[in-house]
Design an enzyme around this catalytic site. Structure first.
Site, PDB file in Angstrom:
ATOM      1  N   ILE A  83       0.886  -1.177   0.000  1.00 20.02           N
ATOM      2  CA  ILE A  83       0.000   0.000   0.000  1.00 20.02           C
ATOM      3  C   ILE A  83       0.916   1.218   0.000  1.00 20.02           C
ATOM      4  O   ILE A  83       1.875   1.273   0.786  1.00 20.02           O
ATOM      5  CB  ILE A  83      -0.989   0.004   1.193  1.00 20.02           C
ATOM      6  CG1 ILE A  83      -1.864   1.270   1.181  1.00 20.02           C
ATOM      7  CG2 ILE A  83      -0.293  -0.162   2.528  1.00 20.02           C
ATOM      8  CD1 ILE A  83      -3.071   1.210   2.104  1.00 20.02           C
ATOM      9  N   ALA A  84       0.677   2.136  -0.896  1.00 18.48           N
ATOM     10  CA  ALA A  84       1.520   3.331  -0.947  1.00 18.48           C
ATOM     11  C   ALA A  84       0.717   4.508  -1.486  1.00 18.48           C
ATOM     12  O   ALA A  84      -0.162   4.349  -2.331  1.00 18.48           O
ATOM     13  CB  ALA A  84       2.752   3.080  -1.824  1.00 18.48           C
ATOM     14  N   GLU A 117       3.552  -7.323   6.589  1.00 20.27           N
ATOM     15  CA  GLU A 117       4.888  -7.074   7.138  1.00 20.27           C
ATOM     16  C   GLU A 117       5.208  -5.601   6.947  1.00 20.27           C
ATOM     17  O   GLU A 117       4.852  -5.027   5.925  1.00 20.27           O
ATOM     18  CB  GLU A 117       5.976  -7.866   6.398  1.00 20.27           C
ATOM     19  CG  GLU A 117       6.034  -9.327   6.720  1.00 20.27           C
ATOM     20  CD  GLU A 117       5.210 -10.143   5.744  1.00 20.27           C
ATOM     21  OE1 GLU A 117       4.989  -9.668   4.621  1.00 20.27           O
ATOM     22  OE2 GLU A 117       4.778 -11.249   6.112  1.00 20.27           O
ATOM     23  N   ASN A 122       9.615   1.815   9.859  1.00 21.74           N
ATOM     24  CA  ASN A 122       8.476   2.500   9.215  1.00 21.74           C
ATOM     25  C   ASN A 122       7.370   2.786  10.243  1.00 21.74           C
ATOM     26  O   ASN A 122       6.310   2.170  10.262  1.00 21.74           O
ATOM     27  CB  ASN A 122       7.947   1.643   8.058  1.00 21.74           C
ATOM     28  CG  ASN A 122       7.029   2.429   7.134  1.00 21.74           C
ATOM     29  OD1 ASN A 122       6.599   3.532   7.469  1.00 21.74           O
ATOM     30  ND2 ASN A 122       6.717   1.850   5.981  1.00 21.74           N
ATOM     31  N   TYR A 129      -1.517   1.297  10.756  1.00 16.95           N
ATOM     32  CA  TYR A 129      -2.105  -0.032  10.948  1.00 16.95           C
ATOM     33  C   TYR A 129      -2.681  -0.183  12.360  1.00 16.95           C
ATOM     34  O   TYR A 129      -3.745  -0.789  12.536  1.00 16.95           O
ATOM     35  CB  TYR A 129      -1.062  -1.126  10.687  1.00 16.95           C
ATOM     36  CG  TYR A 129      -0.489  -1.102   9.276  1.00 16.95           C
ATOM     37  CD1 TYR A 129      -1.322  -0.901   8.180  1.00 16.95           C
ATOM     38  CD2 TYR A 129       0.868  -1.282   9.042  1.00 16.95           C
ATOM     39  CE1 TYR A 129      -0.803  -0.868   6.889  1.00 16.95           C
ATOM     40  CE2 TYR A 129       1.387  -1.252   7.752  1.00 16.95           C
ATOM     41  CZ  TYR A 129       0.559  -1.039   6.682  1.00 16.95           C
ATOM     42  OH  TYR A 129       1.054  -1.005   5.414  1.00 16.95           O
TER      43      TYR A 129
HETATM   44  C1  LIG Z   1       2.283   4.814   5.218  1.00 15.32           C
HETATM   45  C2  LIG Z   1       1.443   5.553   4.150  1.00 15.32           C
HETATM   46  C3  LIG Z   1       0.772   4.519   3.247  1.00 15.32           C
HETATM   47  C4  LIG Z   1       0.387   6.421   4.860  1.00 15.32           C
HETATM   48  O1  LIG Z   1      -0.417   7.051   3.866  1.00 15.32           O
HETATM   49  P1  LIG Z   1      -1.265   8.389   4.181  1.00 15.32           P
HETATM   50  O2  LIG Z   1      -2.295   8.540   3.126  1.00 15.32           O
HETATM   51  O3  LIG Z   1      -0.314   9.513   4.381  1.00 15.32           O
HETATM   52  O4  LIG Z   1      -1.924   8.001   5.573  1.00 15.32           O
HETATM   53  P2  LIG Z   1      -3.203   8.714   6.253  1.00 15.32           P
HETATM   54  O5  LIG Z   1      -3.237  10.160   5.878  1.00 15.32           O
HETATM   55  O6  LIG Z   1      -4.400   7.899   5.983  1.00 15.32           O
HETATM   56  O7  LIG Z   1      -2.772   8.603   7.788  1.00 15.32           O
HETATM   57  C5  LIG Z   1      -3.537   7.873   8.743  1.00 15.32           C
HETATM   58  C6  LIG Z   1      -2.769   7.816  10.053  1.00 15.32           C
HETATM   59  O8  LIG Z   1      -1.555   7.072   9.911  1.00 15.32           O
HETATM   60  C7  LIG Z   1      -0.523   7.653  10.738  1.00 15.32           C
HETATM   61  N1  LIG Z   1       0.495   8.277   9.878  1.00 15.32           N
HETATM   62  C8  LIG Z   1       0.494   8.350   8.538  1.00 15.32           C
HETATM   63  N2  LIG Z   1       1.616   8.982   8.111  1.00 15.32           N
HETATM   64  C9  LIG Z   1       2.332   9.309   9.220  1.00 15.32           C
HETATM   65  C10 LIG Z   1       3.571   9.980   9.437  1.00 15.32           C
HETATM   66  N3  LIG Z   1       4.321  10.443   8.412  1.00 15.32           N
HETATM   67  N4  LIG Z   1       3.994  10.127  10.698  1.00 15.32           N
HETATM   68  C11 LIG Z   1       3.275   9.669  11.741  1.00 15.32           C
HETATM   69  N5  LIG Z   1       2.065   9.045  11.614  1.00 15.32           N
HETATM   70  C12 LIG Z   1       1.615   8.864  10.365  1.00 15.32           C
HETATM   71  C13 LIG Z   1      -1.208   8.737  11.549  1.00 15.32           C
HETATM   72  O9  LIG Z   1      -1.735   8.124  12.707  1.00 15.32           O
HETATM   73  C14 LIG Z   1      -2.308   9.155  10.575  1.00 15.32           C
HETATM   74  O10 LIG Z   1      -3.388   9.813  11.209  1.00 15.32           O
HETATM   75  P3  LIG Z   1      -3.308  11.422  11.429  1.00 15.32           P
HETATM   76  O11 LIG Z   1      -2.895  12.035  10.113  1.00 15.32           O
HETATM   77  O12 LIG Z   1      -4.724  11.764  11.828  1.00 15.32           O
HETATM   78  O13 LIG Z   1      -2.291  11.630  12.512  1.00 15.32           O
HETATM   79  C15 LIG Z   1       2.354   6.520   3.310  1.00 15.32           C
HETATM   80  O14 LIG Z   1       3.164   7.285   4.196  1.00 15.32           O
HETATM   81  C16 LIG Z   1       3.257   5.811   2.313  1.00 15.32           C
HETATM   82  O15 LIG Z   1       2.866   5.583   1.170  1.00 15.32           O
HETATM   83  N6  LIG Z   1       4.496   5.468   2.732  1.00 15.32           N
HETATM   84  C17 LIG Z   1       5.446   4.804   1.832  1.00 15.32           C
HETATM   85  C18 LIG Z   1       5.006   3.403   1.504  1.00 15.32           C
HETATM   86  C19 LIG Z   1       4.845   2.575   2.754  1.00 15.32           C
HETATM   87  O16 LIG Z   1       5.607   2.667   3.711  1.00 15.32           O
HETATM   88  N7  LIG Z   1       3.813   1.715   2.746  1.00 15.32           N
HETATM   89  C20 LIG Z   1       3.543   0.798   3.833  1.00 15.32           C
HETATM   90  C21 LIG Z   1       4.395  -0.415   3.656  1.00 15.32           C
HETATM   91  S1  LIG Z   1       4.152  -1.583   4.989  1.00 15.32           S
END
Ligand SMILES: CC(C)(COP(=O)(O)OP(=O)(O)OC[C@H]1O[C@@H](n2cnc3c(N)ncnc32)[C@H](O)[C@@H]1OP(=O)(O)O)[C@@H](O)C(=O)NCCC(=O)NCCS
Length: 168
Positions: A83-84, A117, A122, A129
């Protein structure tokens, strides 16, 4: 770079197809130290066991691919493989939307357990999650070959989770 606090307009979740592959690859390459190859995505696109979706949003006047999710369902278990979210559109609830959609779908299919995983470092993904009720159930030492990093294995017990995924 846009104002990260700006809301997401017209989020649509659609099946991932070969037509979205270039956009998905761009997000993948911007998101990971060791991104999946094109052929890995092609295999997922051709694999009937694999479920894959993209999230499109309105960016200015254009509809753009902002994120994707890939998961497998095997009997009563599911595995979230990837998921990204594009770095320009993070922290706006797009991953939350995609996970709600995914878990809603898994609930309909009577899946009981969801596994994934995540790299030990991260923390943002782990926080995401945990918001959904995933908990750590183990560690795979040195799972990621590129830097020998451990994987945290997380599980969501769908029968115990009381989150209403359809309501997000
Ligand atoms: C992890 C990822 C998928 C989150 O996507 P996102 O759309 O930014 O997430 P959301 O906006 O839905 O965030 C939901 C919650 O997750 C947590 N979260 C997401 N990004 C965060 C960050 N950079 N730091 C801390 N908490 C974070 C927070 O609790 C957040 O809630 P809040 O914004 O109200 O505090 C994104 O950062 C990503 O694509 N990362 C690179 C790929 C990756 O690591 N994928 C997962 C592999 S296991």
């Amino acid at each position: 770079m846009e104002d990260a606090s700006a809301g997401v307009k017209n989020l649509k979740i659609l099946p991932m197809t070969f037509a979205s592959l270039e956009d998905v690859l761009t997000i993948e390459r911007l998101s990971y130290l060791s991104p999946w190859s094109r052929s890995q995505f092609e295999k997922e696109l051709q694999n009937p066991l694999s479920n894959k979706f993209i999230a499109k949003i309105l960016h200015g006047r254009r509809e753009v691919v902002a994120a994707f999710v890939i998961y497998w369902i095997v009997g009563e278990d599911a595995h979230i493989l990837n998921i990204a979210v594009h770095p320009d559109f993070r922290r706006r609830g797009i991953a939350t939307n995609l996970l709600c959609f995914t878990l809603d779908n898994l609930e309909e299919k009577r899946v009981k357990r969801v596994f994934l995983e995540v790299r030990r470092s991260n923390i943002s993904a782990q926080r995401l999650y945990r918001c959904f009720g995933f908990r750590e159930i183990g560690v795979r030492e040195g799972y990621y070959g590129d830097n020998n990093e451990d994987a945290i294995v997380m599980e969501l017990d769908m029968e115990r989770a009381d989150f209403d995924y359809g309501e997000q």
